[in-house]
Design an enzyme around this catalytic site. Structure first.
Site, PDB file in Angstrom:
ATOM      1  N   HIS A  91       0.864  -1.194   0.000  1.00  0.00           N
ATOM      2  CA  HIS A  91       0.000   0.000   0.000  1.00  0.00           C
ATOM      3  C   HIS A  91       0.896   1.238   0.000  1.00  0.00           C
ATOM      4  O   HIS A  91       1.953   1.252   0.636  1.00  0.00           O
ATOM      5  CB  HIS A  91      -0.902  -0.017   1.246  1.00  0.00           C
ATOM      6  CG  HIS A  91      -2.000   1.008   1.167  1.00  0.00           C
ATOM      7  ND1 HIS A  91      -1.768   2.337   1.412  1.00  0.00           N
ATOM      8  CD2 HIS A  91      -3.316   0.896   0.851  1.00  0.00           C
ATOM      9  CE1 HIS A  91      -2.905   3.005   1.256  1.00  0.00           C
ATOM     10  NE2 HIS A  91      -3.865   2.149   0.913  1.00  0.00           N
ATOM     11  N   GLU A 163      -3.920   1.710  -7.534  1.00  0.00           N
ATOM     12  CA  GLU A 163      -4.268   2.766  -6.576  1.00  0.00           C
ATOM     13  C   GLU A 163      -3.388   4.001  -6.823  1.00  0.00           C
ATOM     14  O   GLU A 163      -2.304   4.116  -6.228  1.00  0.00           O
ATOM     15  CB  GLU A 163      -4.032   2.276  -5.147  1.00  0.00           C
ATOM     16  CG  GLU A 163      -4.953   1.172  -4.707  1.00  0.00           C
ATOM     17  CD  GLU A 163      -5.368   1.322  -3.259  1.00  0.00           C
ATOM     18  OE1 GLU A 163      -6.570   1.369  -3.006  1.00  0.00           O
ATOM     19  OE2 GLU A 163      -4.510   1.424  -2.375  1.00  0.00           O
ATOM     20  N   GLY A 230     -11.301   2.427   0.770  1.00  0.00           N
ATOM     21  CA  GLY A 230     -10.748   2.794   2.067  1.00  0.00           C
ATOM     22  C   GLY A 230     -11.772   3.546   2.908  1.00  0.00           C
ATOM     23  O   GLY A 230     -12.726   2.958   3.445  1.00  0.00           O
ATOM     24  N   GLY A 231     -11.598   4.855   2.991  1.00  0.00           N
ATOM     25  CA  GLY A 231     -12.411   5.712   3.861  1.00  0.00           C
ATOM     26  C   GLY A 231     -13.904   5.421   3.819  1.00  0.00           C
ATOM     27  O   GLY A 231     -14.555   5.324   4.875  1.00  0.00           O
TER      28      GLY A 231
HETATM   29  C1  PEP Z   1      -6.946   2.805   0.317  1.00  0.00           C
HETATM   30  O1  PEP Z   1      -6.467   3.242   1.357  1.00  0.00           O
HETATM   31  O2  PEP Z   1      -6.552   1.728  -0.172  1.00  0.00           O
HETATM   32  C2  PEP Z   1      -7.978   3.599  -0.354  1.00  0.00           C
HETATM   33  C3  PEP Z   1      -8.420   3.215  -1.529  1.00  0.00           C
HETATM   34  O3  PEP Z   1      -8.420   4.664   0.355  1.00  0.00           O
HETATM   35  P1  PEP Z   1      -9.625   5.671  -0.039  1.00  0.00           P
HETATM   36  O4  PEP Z   1     -10.750   4.859  -0.593  1.00  0.00           O
HETATM   37  O5  PEP Z   1      -9.956   6.346   1.245  1.00  0.00           O
HETATM   38  O6  PEP Z   1      -9.088   6.614  -1.077  1.00  0.00           O
END
Ligand code: PEP
Length: 247
Positions: A91, A163, A230-231
């Site tokens: 990550h 990501e 994530g969030g």
């Molecule tokens: C993550 O931390 O892998 C992520 C996708 O976070 P967010 O959805 O908050 O952007």
């Protein structure tokens, strides 16, 4: 589709229990594979409550060694025993904040596979790299470094999460077309390094600010197999809304 939640450093075991009690009763019959990546301390309660539900639990990190003097680390055997079926590796928060390099990421993947864990390998460019059109180069390098010494038959246990760093937790996200371009780059790298069939078969998911309000937009991407959230996943209502949009 694979729908993976990353709780990051959120929720005590009790809060996880509360979340699961509410969430699990509402996702019966869900056609998607749901994986909740919990903090280490919540894995055991997660294992206990998800048993027989079809929802899987995962961890967010793994030690790059199986044994030795590694104070504060958790190895693959411990994760598997605590109920994890998946583990997030590489990550961007770990690459940057915790200085994980490509060699460590490669070792972590090997440790995870050895203990029967499925890997969620995160790759993605930062804003400068995006603006200087280096995304493809960055993805190729990150994937090739991470998968050194991995055999083609092990790829079925590896999901690549695209990501883009600039999209994580920022509320910004690439268009569905841009997601597809990056997913194609990822598939091409796998197809060149392993086989054309492997490039077609590899699971690729998108992560970065996926929320109920943009899921219908980002889910127009055709070259991916799901999402890493994530969030937004911290509120089970959001996750349920995302799941119902994807039905
Ligand atoms: C993550 O931390 O892998 C992520 C996708 O976070 P967010 O959805 O908050 O952007």
């Amino acid at each position: 589709m694979k729908i993976i939640a990353n709780f990051k450093m959120n929720k005590t075991p009790l809060e996880t229990k509360d979340y699961l009690m509410n969430f699990l009763s509402r996702v019966k019959e869900c056609p998607h594979e749901i994986v909740l990546c919990l903090p280490f301390t919540s894995l055991f309660v997660g294992k206990f409550l998800t048993e027989g539900t079809g929802v899987k639990i995962g961890a967010q990190n793994i030690c790059d060694e199986d044994e030795g003097k590694c104070t504060g680390e958790i190895n693959g055997a411990m994760l598997a025993d605590a109920g994890a079926k998946y583990v997030i590796i590489g990550h961007s928060e770990r690459r940057t904040k915790f200085k994980e390099n490509s060699k460590m990421i490669n070792k972590k993947i090997k440790c995870a596979l050895k203990h029967g864990l499925n890997c969620l390998l995160c790759v993605g460019e930062n804003l400068v790299e995006r603006n200087t059109l280096k995304t493809a180069e960055v993805l190729k390098e990150q994937i090739e470094d991470a998968l050194k010494g991995i055999y083609e038959n092990e790829l079925e246990h590896i999901t690549i999460a695209y990501e883009p760093i600039w999209a994580i937790g920022t509320g910004q996200h690439p268009t569905a077309k841009e997601i597809d371009v990056s997913a194609n780059v990822i598939r091409k790298v796998i197809s060149n390094d392993f086989s054309v069939q492997a490039g077609e078969k590899i699971n690729v998911v998108y992560g970065g600010s996926v929320e109920p309000k943009n899921i219908s937009q980002v889910s127009k991407a055709k070259k991916i197999n799901g999402f890493l959230i994530g969030g937004a996943s911290l509120d089970y209502n959001n996750l349920l809304q995302i799941l119902s949009t994807l039905k």
